[in-house]
Design an enzyme around this catalytic site. Structure first.
Site, PDB file in Angstrom:
ATOM      1  CG  HIS A  91       4.311  -4.561  -9.199  1.00  0.00           C
ATOM      2  ND1 HIS A  91       5.264  -4.405  -8.205  1.00  0.00           N
ATOM      3  CD2 HIS A  91       3.360  -5.391  -8.693  1.00  0.00           C
ATOM      4  CE1 HIS A  91       4.916  -5.129  -7.160  1.00  0.00           C
ATOM      5  NE2 HIS A  91       3.762  -5.721  -7.415  1.00  0.00           N
ATOM      6  CG  HIS A 101       0.814  -1.378  -0.488  1.00  0.00           C
ATOM      7  ND1 HIS A 101       0.971  -0.989   0.831  1.00  0.00           N
ATOM      8  CD2 HIS A 101      -0.216  -2.251  -0.505  1.00  0.00           C
ATOM      9  CE1 HIS A 101       0.075  -1.619   1.572  1.00  0.00           C
ATOM     10  NE2 HIS A 101      -0.656  -2.383   0.799  1.00  0.00           N
ATOM     11  CG  ASN A 103      -4.163  -1.523   3.053  1.00  0.00           C
ATOM     12  OD1 ASN A 103      -4.793  -1.493   4.106  1.00  0.00           O
ATOM     13  ND2 ASN A 103      -2.859  -1.773   3.015  1.00  0.00           N
ATOM     14  CB  THR A 104      -8.187   2.829   3.723  1.00  0.00           C
ATOM     15  OG1 THR A 104      -8.827   3.010   2.451  1.00  0.00           O
ATOM     16  CG2 THR A 104      -7.084   3.843   3.902  1.00  0.00           C
ATOM     17  NE  ARG A 105      -6.411  -3.322   7.577  1.00  0.00           N
ATOM     18  CZ  ARG A 105      -5.272  -2.719   7.238  1.00  0.00           C
ATOM     19  NH1 ARG A 105      -5.154  -2.195   6.041  1.00  0.00           N
ATOM     20  NH2 ARG A 105      -4.268  -2.646   8.088  1.00  0.00           N
ATOM     21  CG  HIS A 133       8.391  10.512   4.047  1.00  0.00           C
ATOM     22  ND1 HIS A 133       7.739   9.699   4.943  1.00  0.00           N
ATOM     23  CD2 HIS A 133       9.203   9.711   3.324  1.00  0.00           C
ATOM     24  CE1 HIS A 133       8.146   8.447   4.783  1.00  0.00           C
ATOM     25  NE2 HIS A 133       9.039   8.434   3.809  1.00  0.00           N
TER      26      HIS A 133
END
Length: 261
Positions: A91, A101, A103-105, A133
Site C-alpha cells: 500500500h 498484490h 501471490n503464488t502457491r 497488461h
C-alpha cells in the site's frame, strides 16, 4: 514438488524484499510462536514509499478441519495437506502509485496437487494499464497462448465486489487448480519475477511526484474497497482463518488507514 516450490517461494521472498529495500523502505520481521508443522516468515513494511505492506512466506503440513476439508479438492481419503506459497501486498503512500498484490502457491492433498496464484493492481489515479497488461500477456504467451485471455478474465471475475458492482482495480491474472503435470513450474516462477520487476518499474516514476490532500483522500476511499474485498471475499484470507494461520500475518494485507464517505 512441495520442497522445490517451497525453496523457490522463499528465495523469491528475499528478492522482492531486496527490491522494496532499494526503494527506501524500512522492513521488520516480527517473530511469532512456532506452530507444529508450520514455517512462516512475514516481512512487514513501513516506509516513506510504501506506507504499509507485507511479504509473506509460508510452508505448512497439517490437517484441514473436517467441515472445511469438504471445500478442498482431493480430501476424499484424508484431511492432511501440504501447502507453501508467497503473498505480497503493498500500500503506497503516494496516490500516484497503485496498491499491488501478488501471490503464488502450491498445495497437495491426498489425491491432488496444484499451483495457484496471480497478481492484480489497484490504482486510484490514471494508470497505464495497457502497458501493464502487455507485460502480463507476454509472459503468458511464452508458455501458452490460452493463458492470458483465460487468466485475465478469471482475475476480473475474482477481484469483483458484487455489492459495489465494480472490480477492485485494473485486473491482472489469476489461476487456480493447475496440476504441475499441466502447468510448467517455470511459468509460476516467471510470474513472480515479473511482479518483482513491476514493483520497480511502476513505483519508481512516482517517487518524486507531488500530490494534493484531495488525491490522498481518493486513495483512502479506494483502500476501503480493498478492505471490503479482503474481508468479505478473499480466498486466501479465508484459508488462513480456517487453517489456524497467524492472524497478524493474514491481516497485514489490510491498509493502515482508510475512509468511507
Amino acid at each position: 514438488m512441495f520442497e522445490e516450490s517451497s525453496q523457490w517461494f522463499k528465495e523469491l521472498q528475499e528478492e522482492i524484499c531486496n527490491t522494496i529495500e532499494d526503494l527506501d523502505c524500512d522492513m521488520l520481521n516480527p517473530q511469532s510462536p512456532a506452530k507444529e508443522g508450520w514455517t512462516q516468515s512475514h516481512k512487514t513494511i513501513y516506509g516513506d514509499v510504501f506506507e504499509k505492506g507485507t511479504v509473506n512466506f509460508s510452508k505448512i503440513t497439517s490437517e484441514f478441519d473436517p467441515k472445511f476439508a469438504k471445500e478442498i479438492p482431493g480430501t476424499e481419503e484424508h484431511n492432511r495437506y501440504s501447502a507453501t506459497g508467497i503473498s505480497v501486498v503493498l500500500h503506497p503512500q503516494n496516490p500516484h502509485a497503485p496498491a499491488m498484490h501478488f501471490n503464488t502457491r502450491y498445495l497437495k492433498t491426498s489425491t491432488k496437487e496444484w499451483f495457484g496464484g496471480g497478481m492484480d493492481i489497484t490504482p486510484c489515479m490514471p494508470f497505464d494499464k495497457e502497458s501493464y497488461h502487455a507485460k502480463l500477456q507476454n509472459i503468458c504467451d511464452y508458455y501458452n497462448p490460452e493463458y492470458y485471455p483465460k487468466f485475465s478474465k478469471a482475475c476480473d471475475e475474482y477481484f469483483y465486489l458484487p455489492h459495489r458492482k465494480e472490480t477492485r482495480g485494473v485486473g491482472g491474472i489469476f489461476f487456480e487448480y493447475h496440476d504441475p503435470k499441466d502447468m510448467n513450474f517455470d511459468f509460476v516462477k516467471d510470474v513472480g519475477r515479473t511482479f518483482n520487476d513491476l514493483i520497480k518499474s511502476i513505483v519508481t516514476p512516482t517517487l518524486d511526484m507531488d500530490y494534493t490532500q484531495a488525491q490522498r483522500d481518493t486513495l483512502q476511499i479506494k483502500r476501503g474497497r480493498y478492505v471490503e474485498f479482503n474481508l468479505l471475499y478473499d480466498r486466501g484470507t479465508r484459508f488462513g482463518f480456517k487453517t489456524g494461520g497467524n492472524m497478524d500475518a493474514i491481516l497485514m494485507s489490510l491498509p493502515p488507514t482508510v475512509r468511507w464517505t
